[in-house]
Design a protein around this motif. Structure first.
Motif, PDB file in Angstrom:
ATOM      1  N   ALA A  38     -15.618 -51.591   2.196  1.00 49.35           N
ATOM      2  CA  ALA A  38     -15.271 -50.196   2.510  1.00 49.35           C
ATOM      3  C   ALA A  38     -15.469 -49.272   1.310  1.00 49.35           C
ATOM      4  CB  ALA A  38     -13.827 -50.106   3.004  1.00 49.35           C
ATOM      5  N   GLY A  39     -15.619 -49.831   0.092  1.00 49.55           N
ATOM      6  CA  GLY A  39     -15.852 -49.003  -1.091  1.00 49.55           C
ATOM      7  C   GLY A  39     -14.679 -48.927  -2.038  1.00 49.55           C
ATOM      8  N   LYS A  40     -13.649 -49.741  -1.812  1.00 42.79           N
ATOM      9  CA  LYS A  40     -12.444 -49.657  -2.642  1.00 42.79           C
ATOM     10  C   LYS A  40     -12.722 -50.035  -4.094  1.00 42.79           C
ATOM     11  CE  LYS A  40     -10.170 -52.639  -0.183  1.00 42.79           C
ATOM     12  NZ  LYS A  40     -11.298 -53.016   0.705  1.00 42.79           N
ATOM     13  N   THR A  41     -13.408 -51.150  -4.303  1.00 42.19           N
ATOM     14  CA  THR A  41     -13.686 -51.601  -5.676  1.00 42.19           C
ATOM     15  C   THR A  41     -14.620 -50.627  -6.393  1.00 42.19           C
ATOM     16  OG1 THR A  41     -13.405 -53.905  -4.990  1.00 42.19           O
ATOM     17  CG2 THR A  41     -14.599 -53.507  -7.047  1.00 42.19           C
ATOM     18  N   THR A  42     -15.582 -50.074  -5.670  1.00 36.80           N
ATOM     19  CA  THR A  42     -16.489 -49.093  -6.282  1.00 36.80           C
ATOM     20  C   THR A  42     -15.709 -47.870  -6.745  1.00 36.80           C
ATOM     21  OG1 THR A  42     -18.322 -49.808  -4.880  1.00 36.80           O
ATOM     22  CG2 THR A  42     -18.508 -47.635  -5.885  1.00 36.80           C
ATOM     23  N   LEU A  43     -14.759 -47.417  -5.925  1.00 38.28           N
ATOM     24  CA  LEU A  43     -13.931 -46.277  -6.305  1.00 38.28           C
ATOM     25  C   LEU A  43     -13.130 -46.583  -7.566  1.00 38.28           C
ATOM     26  CD1 LEU A  43     -12.673 -43.514  -5.820  1.00 38.28           C
ATOM     27  CD2 LEU A  43     -11.104 -44.575  -4.176  1.00 38.28           C
ATOM     28  N   LEU A  44     -12.575 -47.794  -7.633  1.00 33.97           N
ATOM     29  CA  LEU A  44     -11.795 -48.169  -8.810  1.00 33.97           C
ATOM     30  C   LEU A  44     -12.682 -48.219 -10.053  1.00 33.97           C
ATOM     31  CD1 LEU A  44      -8.834 -49.026  -9.365  1.00 33.97           C
ATOM     32  CD2 LEU A  44      -9.636 -51.376  -9.356  1.00 33.97           C
ATOM     33  N   ASN A  45     -13.906 -48.747  -9.927  1.00 33.66           N
ATOM     34  CA  ASN A  45     -14.826 -48.804 -11.068  1.00 33.66           C
ATOM     35  C   ASN A  45     -15.252 -47.416 -11.528  1.00 33.66           C
ATOM     36  OD1 ASN A  45     -14.996 -51.596 -11.532  1.00 33.66           O
ATOM     37  ND2 ASN A  45     -16.466 -51.868  -9.867  1.00 33.66           N
ATOM     38  N   LEU A  46     -15.338 -46.471 -10.609  1.00 41.00           N
ATOM     39  CA  LEU A  46     -15.644 -45.082 -10.995  1.00 41.00           C
ATOM     40  C   LEU A  46     -14.480 -44.474 -11.783  1.00 41.00           C
ATOM     41  CD1 LEU A  46     -17.339 -43.699  -7.746  1.00 41.00           C
ATOM     42  CD2 LEU A  46     -18.436 -44.062  -9.959  1.00 41.00           C
ATOM     43  N   LEU A  47     -13.268 -44.761 -11.351  1.00 37.39           N
ATOM     44  CA  LEU A  47     -12.107 -44.234 -12.066  1.00 37.39           C
ATOM     45  C   LEU A  47     -11.955 -44.870 -13.444  1.00 37.39           C
ATOM     46  CD1 LEU A  47      -9.509 -44.090  -9.145  1.00 37.39           C
ATOM     47  CD2 LEU A  47     -10.660 -42.166 -10.255  1.00 37.39           C
ATOM     48  N   LEU A  48     -12.390 -46.110 -13.573  1.00 38.66           N
ATOM     49  CA  LEU A  48     -12.336 -46.792 -14.867  1.00 38.66           C
ATOM     50  C   LEU A  48     -13.527 -46.438 -15.763  1.00 38.66           C
ATOM     51  CD1 LEU A  48     -11.179 -50.314 -13.632  1.00 38.66           C
ATOM     52  CD2 LEU A  48      -9.939 -48.868 -15.242  1.00 38.66           C
ATOM     53  N   ARG A  49     -14.472 -45.663 -15.261  1.00 37.43           N
ATOM     54  CA  ARG A  49     -15.701 -45.295 -15.955  1.00 37.43           C
ATOM     55  C   ARG A  49     -16.571 -46.520 -16.219  1.00 37.43           C
ATOM     56  NH1 ARG A  49     -15.546 -40.432 -18.773  1.00 37.43           N
ATOM     57  NH2 ARG A  49     -17.802 -40.716 -18.855  1.00 37.43           N
ATOM     58  N   PHE A  50     -16.471 -47.531 -15.353  1.00 37.08           N
ATOM     59  CA  PHE A  50     -17.355 -48.691 -15.436  1.00 37.08           C
ATOM     60  C   PHE A  50     -18.682 -48.420 -14.730  1.00 37.08           C
ATOM     61  CE2 PHE A  50     -13.611 -51.901 -15.754  1.00 37.08           C
ATOM     62  CZ  PHE A  50     -13.396 -51.484 -17.052  1.00 37.08           C
ATOM     63  N   LEU A  51     -18.711 -47.431 -13.873  1.00 39.55           N
ATOM     64  CA  LEU A  51     -19.915 -47.022 -13.159  1.00 39.55           C
ATOM     65  C   LEU A  51     -20.122 -45.528 -13.365  1.00 39.55           C
ATOM     66  CD1 LEU A  51     -19.524 -48.898  -9.732  1.00 39.55           C
ATOM     67  CD2 LEU A  51     -21.145 -49.445 -11.558  1.00 39.55           C
ATOM     68  N   PRO A  52     -21.368 -45.057 -13.358  1.00 39.62           N
ATOM     69  CA  PRO A  52     -21.619 -43.624 -13.531  1.00 39.62           C
ATOM     70  C   PRO A  52     -21.367 -42.874 -12.228  1.00 39.62           C
ATOM     71  CG  PRO A  52     -23.691 -44.758 -13.229  1.00 39.62           C
ATOM     72  CD  PRO A  52     -22.635 -45.817 -13.213  1.00 39.62           C
ATOM     73  N   LEU A  53     -20.906 -41.665 -12.336  1.00 40.65           N
ATOM     74  CA  LEU A  53     -20.715 -40.835 -11.150  1.00 40.65           C
ATOM     75  C   LEU A  53     -22.075 -40.274 -10.728  1.00 40.65           C
ATOM     76  CD1 LEU A  53     -18.617 -39.606  -9.216  1.00 40.65           C
ATOM     77  CD2 LEU A  53     -18.441 -37.671 -10.776  1.00 40.65           C
ATOM     78  N   GLN A  54     -22.517 -40.629  -9.528  1.00 38.85           N
ATOM     79  CA  GLN A  54     -23.844 -40.198  -9.066  1.00 38.85           C
ATOM     80  C   GLN A  54     -23.786 -38.831  -8.387  1.00 38.85           C
ATOM     81  OE1 GLN A  54     -25.083 -43.462  -6.569  1.00 38.85           O
ATOM     82  NE2 GLN A  54     -25.702 -44.745  -8.301  1.00 38.85           N
ATOM     83  N   LYS A  55     -22.866 -38.671  -7.470  1.00 37.37           N
ATOM     84  CA  LYS A  55     -22.723 -37.396  -6.762  1.00 37.37           C
ATOM     85  C   LYS A  55     -21.245 -37.085  -6.606  1.00 37.37           C
ATOM     86  CE  LYS A  55     -26.968 -37.759  -3.991  1.00 37.37           C
ATOM     87  NZ  LYS A  55     -27.532 -37.812  -2.608  1.00 37.37           N
ATOM     88  N   GLY A  56     -20.939 -35.803  -6.593  1.00 41.05           N
ATOM     89  CA  GLY A  56     -19.562 -35.374  -6.422  1.00 41.05           C
ATOM     90  C   GLY A  56     -18.889 -35.104  -7.755  1.00 41.05           C
ATOM     91  N   GLN A  57     -17.568 -35.068  -7.712  1.00 42.38           N
ATOM     92  CA  GLN A  57     -16.802 -34.687  -8.891  1.00 42.38           C
ATOM     93  C   GLN A  57     -15.448 -35.392  -8.860  1.00 42.38           C
ATOM     94  OE1 GLN A  57     -15.939 -30.464  -9.159  1.00 42.38           O
ATOM     95  NE2 GLN A  57     -16.260 -30.446 -11.369  1.00 42.38           N
ATOM     96  N   ILE A  58     -15.019 -35.868 -10.036  1.00 45.75           N
ATOM     97  CA  ILE A  58     -13.684 -36.450 -10.186  1.00 45.75           C
ATOM     98  C   ILE A  58     -12.960 -35.640 -11.250  1.00 45.75           C
ATOM     99  CG2 ILE A  58     -12.335 -38.493 -10.789  1.00 45.75           C
ATOM    100  CD1 ILE A  58     -14.626 -40.227  -9.891  1.00 45.75           C
ATOM    101  N   LEU A  59     -11.812 -35.079 -10.878  1.00 46.92           N
ATOM    102  CA  LEU A  59     -11.036 -34.243 -11.789  1.00 46.92           C
ATOM    103  C   LEU A  59      -9.733 -34.943 -12.148  1.00 46.92           C
ATOM    104  CD1 LEU A  59     -11.427 -30.782  -9.997  1.00 46.92           C
ATOM    105  CD2 LEU A  59     -12.827 -31.711 -11.845  1.00 46.92           C
ATOM    106  N   ALA A  60      -9.373 -34.894 -13.431  1.00 41.71           N
ATOM    107  CA  ALA A  60      -8.089 -35.398 -13.909  1.00 41.71           C
ATOM    108  C   ALA A  60      -7.343 -34.231 -14.521  1.00 41.71           C
ATOM    109  CB  ALA A  60      -8.288 -36.506 -14.931  1.00 41.71           C
TER     110      ALA A  60
END
Length: 599
Positions: A396-418
């Motif tokens: 479903a994409g749960k692990t990918t989302l977690l890796n994006l939040l950990l900056r283990f994967l590059p953000l391809q599209k969209g935006q993540i704000l902290a």
């Protein structure tokens, strides 16, 4: 056609590997120059040593000078011999220093690049070939840097010096030297070209065999269970035998190269000796500029003959180091050529705050250049101090989302704000300082429980470490050990159970005291007692922190403030347990699909 393409690809790969070796050698060029200069001076000492020996014998045999008159020659010869030994020793030290600098630099580049690639990318690679490149292949650069590069220059400079001296005394001997010396590097290159390909092929087979052997060791219990261990042992034996045959093929080529070089050098020396002997016997009367050949001149030229070819023979002996280095450079280049998934440490220093609010806007991510979509325009808001549970079927994409939040994967599209700050504007290091991560299978490193708990903050004192261990219920089992928190966990934490390892990972999170907590299946694989203990610790840890938790466990998900259901890479439903059940949607279907398992 295929053969031509293969040769072209091999030529391009070799050219790229040579370029990389030249770049790597640039870091130690000063020591390589020192080594070469020392070798040139040692070459001059060889010429002087030959002249002194020839002079001593000529004066003793032909001139019949007394020993007292020859004493200065003997003293000079002893000094030259000692000086030459010191120069060779110093040259070896310079080569070792150059090699050490290059290998340190290469390992730093590889480790930094692997760090930039991120755990998500590195985790897809086989461990054995990667470890082999970092250890064995980097070590293969030693002979190339320490010996081959300086010797390549000396193989030109020293023979030219000796040939120049020989030409000044006899143009015939100089001509013999000039005609025969180039044959040695010519045959060395011809034979070495085949050795290059064999050496690279041999190492690729070694990498595959290492990976196969590691997989066999890790899956030995499964092989025993299915009674396939004997078959696997036979396959390993066959692979080892093939590797032995390939190694012997490389050695055959290496020995052939040495035999050819020795033959050519011996033939050239013999030609020089024959010319000088025939001249002494007055069968020949040319090649000496009209001068008579004396014992001193003849002996001097004869002593120079083997020394002319010695640098070329040494280059041939070190030529296999070039083949090893080319294969190593190709593997190193392959790793360094992979684009980093996450930018380096550039960016703002971080967010100075005690709480974290997250907002994901239309986030999309795909693997394999867009062929495998994982997230599809996902939008999600998380309030400061809120605990949300991400649930959904596998994929479903749960692990990918977690890796994006950990900056283990590059953000391809969209935006993540902290806290309203774009995550890509922050350096990965400073962002991870605000994040505590508890993975599904925590990695424990060789050392004590204290070492592992303080991994994220080495400056912690004993009181803080004990407090974190107590909060995570590590002391429940650590107090039973003789050394308490100083007990060694063993390699990969093999002296602890799964539940104990999970509690050590939670203690790390307590010790780090970060405002954002990311949990990946924190209770997976635990029995009822350990799951209850871990959840009690999690509830304490989650106070006043923003928590995002991936889970398939119903009881674990119900502990969260909000449950977010993911499907096909986006948010399908969200709410608390009771409201989601009332909707009779995806969540209720997951609940009914298994006994307490949301999958």
């Amino acid at each position: 056609m295929d053969t031509n393409l293969s040769l072209k690809d091999h030529s391009l790969a070799t050219s790229a590997a040579i370029d990389l070796l030249d770049t790597l050698g640039w870091h130690s060029r000063r020591w390589i120059v020192f080594s070469t200069m020392l070798g040139v001076v040692a070459g001059a000492c060889i010429i002087l040593q030959a002249w002194l020996l020839a002079s001593i014998l000529h004066n003793a045999i032909i001139e019949r000078l007394p020993r007292e008159t020859l004493l200065p020659f003997f003293m000079a010869l002893l000094i030259v011999i000692i000086l030459r030994a010191v120069l060779i020793w110093a040259r070896e030290l310079c080569g070792q220093r150059a090699s050490t600098l290059v290998r340190q630099n290469v390992r730093q580049q590889l480790l930094q690049h692997l760090n930039d690639l991120g755990p998500a990318a590195v985790g897809k690679k086989q461990v054995a070939p990667l470890a082999s490149t970092l250890l064995e292949r980097v070590e293969a650069l030693h002979g190339y840097i320490a010996h081959y590069l300086p010797q390549k220059k000396l193989a030109v400079m020293v023979p030219l010096m000796i040939a120049a001296v020989a030409f000044s005394l006899s143009w015939m001997v100089g001509l013999i030297f000039a005609l025969t010396a180039p044959l040695i590097p010519l045959f060395m290159v011809l034979i070495g070209h085949g050795a290059d390909k064999l050496s690279q092929k041999n190492f690729r087979q070694l990498s595959r065999m290492s990976a196969h052997f590691l997989d066999t060791l890790q899956g030995l219990a499964t092989l025993k269970l299915f009674r396939r261990s004997a078959d696997e042992a036979r396959r390993i034996g066959e692979s080892s035998e093939n590797y032995r045959k390939e190694t012997m093929a490389v050695l055959r080529v290496a020995f052939l190269s040495s035999a050819v070089l020795e033959f050519l050098a011996s033939a050239a020396i013999a030609m020089t000796a024959v010319f000088l002997g025939m001249t002494f016997l007055h069968y020949l009367d040319f090649g000496l500029y009209g001068r008579e050949l004396s014992l001193q001149t003849g002996l001097f030229l004869l002593l120079l003959a083997p020394e002319l070819y010695q640098p070329l023979r040494e280059l041939g002996a070190h030529y296999h180091a070039r083949a090893d280095a080319l294969g190593a450079a190709e593997d190193i280049r392959h790793i360094l050529a992979q684009p980093a998934t996450v930018a380096g440490e550039q960016g703002k220093s971080g967010i100075r705050t005690a709480s974290i609010a997250l907002e994901l806007r239309q986030v999309s991510f795909s693997y394999d250049q867009g062929r495998r979509p994982a997230l599809n325009h996902l939008s999600l808001s998380v309030k400061p101090g809120e605990w949300i549970a991400l649930v959904g079927a596998s994929g479903a994409g749960k692990t990918t989302l977690l890796n994006l939040l950990l900056r283990f994967l590059p953000l391809q599209k969209g935006q993540i704000l902290a806290n309203g700050e774009d995550l890509t504007h922050l350096s990965p290091h400073s962002w991870r300082q605000l994040v505590a991560w508890v993975p599904q299978q925590p990695t424990l490193f060789y050392g004590s429980l204290t070492d592992n708990i303080s991994l994220g903050n080495p400056q912690l004192d004993d009181k803080q470490i004990y407090s974190a261990a107590q909060a995570a219920r590590v002391t429940d089992f650590a107090d039973d050990f003789t050394l308490g928190l100083e007990t060694a966990v063993g390699e990969q934490g093999n002296s602890l159970s799964g539940g104990q390892a999970s509690r050590v990972a939670l203690a790390r999170a307590f010790a780090k005291n970060a405002p954002l907590l990311l949990l990946d299946e924190p209770t997976a694989g635990l029995d009822g007692r350990n799951e209850r203990l871990v959840m009690e610790s999690l509830r304490r840890l989650a106070r006043n922190r923003t928590v995002i938790m991936l889970t398939h466990r119903l009881d674990t998900a119900r502990a969260a403030d909000r449950i977010v259901v993911m499907a096909e890479g986006t948010v399908a439903e969200e709410g608390d347990h009771h409201s989601l059940l009332a909707r009779d949607g995806i969540y209720s279907g997951l609940v009914r699909s298994g006994a307490g398992v949301l999958s």
